[in-house]
Design a protein around this motif. Structure first.
Motif, short mmCIF file in Angstrom:
data_model
loop_
_atom_site.label_atom_id
_atom_site.label_comp_id
_atom_site.label_asym_id
_atom_site.label_seq_id
_atom_site.Cartn_x
_atom_site.Cartn_y
_atom_site.Cartn_z
N LEU A 28 0.83 -1.20 0.00
CA LEU A 28 0.00 0.00 0.00
C LEU A 28 0.87 1.25 0.00
O LEU A 28 0.60 2.20 -0.75
CB LEU A 28 -0.95 0.00 1.20
N ARG A 29 1.92 1.26 0.80
CA ARG A 29 2.84 2.42 0.81
C ARG A 29 3.47 2.61 -0.57
O ARG A 29 3.55 3.73 -1.07
CB ARG A 29 3.95 2.23 1.86
N GLU A 30 3.92 1.53 -1.18
CA GLU A 30 4.54 1.62 -2.50
C GLU A 30 3.54 2.12 -3.54
O GLU A 30 3.87 2.96 -4.38
CB GLU A 30 5.09 0.25 -2.92
N THR A 31 2.31 1.62 -3.48
CA THR A 31 1.27 2.04 -4.42
C THR A 31 0.94 3.51 -4.22
O THR A 31 0.80 4.26 -5.20
CB THR A 31 0.00 1.17 -4.24
N THR A 32 0.83 3.93 -2.98
CA THR A 32 0.52 5.33 -2.68
C THR A 32 1.63 6.24 -3.19
O THR A 32 1.36 7.27 -3.82
CB THR A 32 0.31 5.51 -1.16
N GLN A 33 2.88 5.86 -2.94
CA GLN A 33 4.00 6.68 -3.42
C GLN A 33 3.99 6.76 -4.94
O GLN A 33 4.21 7.83 -5.51
CB GLN A 33 5.32 6.11 -2.90
N ARG A 34 3.72 5.65 -5.58
CA ARG A 34 3.69 5.64 -7.05
C ARG A 34 2.55 6.53 -7.56
O ARG A 34 2.75 7.33 -8.49
CB ARG A 34 3.53 4.21 -7.56
N ALA A 35 1.37 6.41 -6.98
CA ALA A 35 0.22 7.22 -7.40
C ALA A 35 0.53 8.71 -7.21
O ALA A 35 0.19 9.54 -8.07
CB ALA A 35 -1.03 6.83 -6.62
N HIS A 36 1.19 9.05 -6.13
CA HIS A 36 1.52 10.45 -5.87
C HIS A 36 2.61 10.97 -6.81
O HIS A 36 2.67 12.17 -7.06
CB HIS A 36 1.92 10.64 -4.41
N ALA A 37 3.41 10.06 -7.36
CA ALA A 37 4.43 10.46 -8.32
C ALA A 37 3.84 10.62 -9.73
O ALA A 37 4.41 11.34 -10.55
CB ALA A 37 5.56 9.43 -8.35
N GLU A 38 2.71 9.98 -10.00
CA GLU A 38 2.14 9.96 -11.34
C GLU A 38 1.27 11.17 -11.68
O GLU A 38 0.93 11.37 -12.84
CB GLU A 38 1.31 8.69 -11.53
N THR A 39 0.89 11.94 -10.67
CA THR A 39 0.03 13.09 -10.92
C THR A 39 0.39 14.23 -9.96
O THR A 39 0.85 13.98 -8.86
CB THR A 39 -1.47 12.74 -10.77
N ASP A 40 0.17 15.43 -10.41
CA ASP A 40 0.40 16.60 -9.56
C ASP A 40 -0.87 17.00 -8.81
O ASP A 40 -0.89 17.99 -8.11
CB ASP A 40 0.90 17.77 -10.43
N PHE A 41 -1.96 16.24 -8.97
CA PHE A 41 -3.23 16.61 -8.36
C PHE A 41 -3.41 16.13 -6.93
O PHE A 41 -4.33 16.58 -6.25
CB PHE A 41 -4.40 16.11 -9.21
N LEU A 42 -2.62 15.18 -6.46
CA LEU A 42 -2.74 14.73 -5.07
C LEU A 42 -2.05 15.73 -4.15
O LEU A 42 -1.13 16.43 -4.56
CB LEU A 42 -2.18 13.32 -4.92
N LEU A 43 -2.51 15.80 -2.91
CA LEU A 43 -2.11 16.89 -2.03
C LEU A 43 -0.78 16.68 -1.30
O LEU A 43 -0.48 17.41 -0.36
CB LEU A 43 -3.23 17.19 -1.03
N SER A 44 0.00 15.72 -1.72
CA SER A 44 1.35 15.57 -1.17
C SER A 44 2.25 14.94 -2.23
O SER A 44 1.78 14.41 -3.24
CB SER A 44 1.35 14.72 0.11
N TYR A 45 3.55 15.01 -1.97
CA TYR A 45 4.54 14.41 -2.87
C TYR A 45 4.95 13.04 -2.33
O TYR A 45 4.80 12.79 -1.13
CB TYR A 45 5.76 15.32 -3.00
N PRO A 46 5.47 12.16 -3.17
CA PRO A 46 5.84 10.82 -2.70
C PRO A 46 6.80 10.83 -1.51
O PRO A 46 6.65 10.01 -0.59
CB PRO A 46 6.52 10.19 -3.92
N ASP A 47 7.74 11.76 -1.49
CA ASP A 47 8.72 11.78 -0.39
C ASP A 47 8.13 12.31 0.92
O ASP A 47 8.78 12.27 1.96
CB ASP A 47 9.96 12.59 -0.78
#
Length: 181
Positions: A28-47
């Motif tokens: 889940l953490r890996e998926t969340t980080q990947r999703a956050h890297a794929e778009t600028d629309f989520l409210l945080s960055y992968p790091d």
């Protein structure tokens, strides 16, 4: 709160929406980080996803035991492809009727109906938890998401013209939306 439902998506793929459990933490953490890297629309960055696998597992255990919060995952062919969460705005009685909602889906799975399935599941869970209002924030430029939320019954109740600052695009407007349950 417990939740599990299988949905047939556009194109015939089967989607399982269920509670995230401690054993899902790493993926889940890996998926969340990947999703956050794929778009600028989520409210945080992968790091900015600071929890390690052990912390994430503990958090998922607590959420699973909660009567008013839920973390859901979207699973296709055994792979986590998205997630959604419902959490209390605050615990004080005056605002205990309100919950926040957030969602993320891996880009390669956009347009399949997963977002709609996660929204419906989150609404079901919010109602089960006794909330009477579900809220979210969305970047105004994310027209697909705004449209999806409107189709699900969410209504705009305000905007913040500098509510979001993208490293690449600067300040962007946030739309505040809510759904009466």
């Amino acid at each position: 709160m417990r939740y599990a439902k299988t949905v047939v998506l556009k194109g015939g793929a089967e989607l399982l929406v269920r509670n995230a459990v401690a054993s899902d933490a790493r993926v889940l953490r890996e998926t969340t980080q990947r999703a956050h890297a794929e778009t600028d629309f989520l409210l945080s960055y992968p790091d900015e996803q600071s929890a390690d696998d052990e912390q994430e597992a503990r958090s998922l255990e607590e959420t699973e035991r909660s009567g008013n919060e839920v973390e859901l995952i979207a699973v296709i062919d055994g792979h986590i492809v998205g997630s959604a969460g419902v959490s209390a705005v605050r615990s004080q009685r005056k605002v205990a009727h309100r919950a926040r909602f957030g969602i993320s889906i891996l880009k390669e799975y956009w347009g399949m109906g997963i977002g709609r399935a996660l929204i419906e599941a989150s609404i079901d869970c919010a109602r089960q938890a006794g909330y009477t209002q579900l809220e979210l924030e969305v970047v105004v430029d994310n027209e697909r998401a705004v449209s999806l939320y409107r189709r699900a019954g969410f209504e705009e109740y305000g905007r913040n013209p500098r509510g979001y600052r993208s490293a690449s695009a600067g300040y962007r407007e946030l739309v505040y939306m809510r759904l009466e349950l």
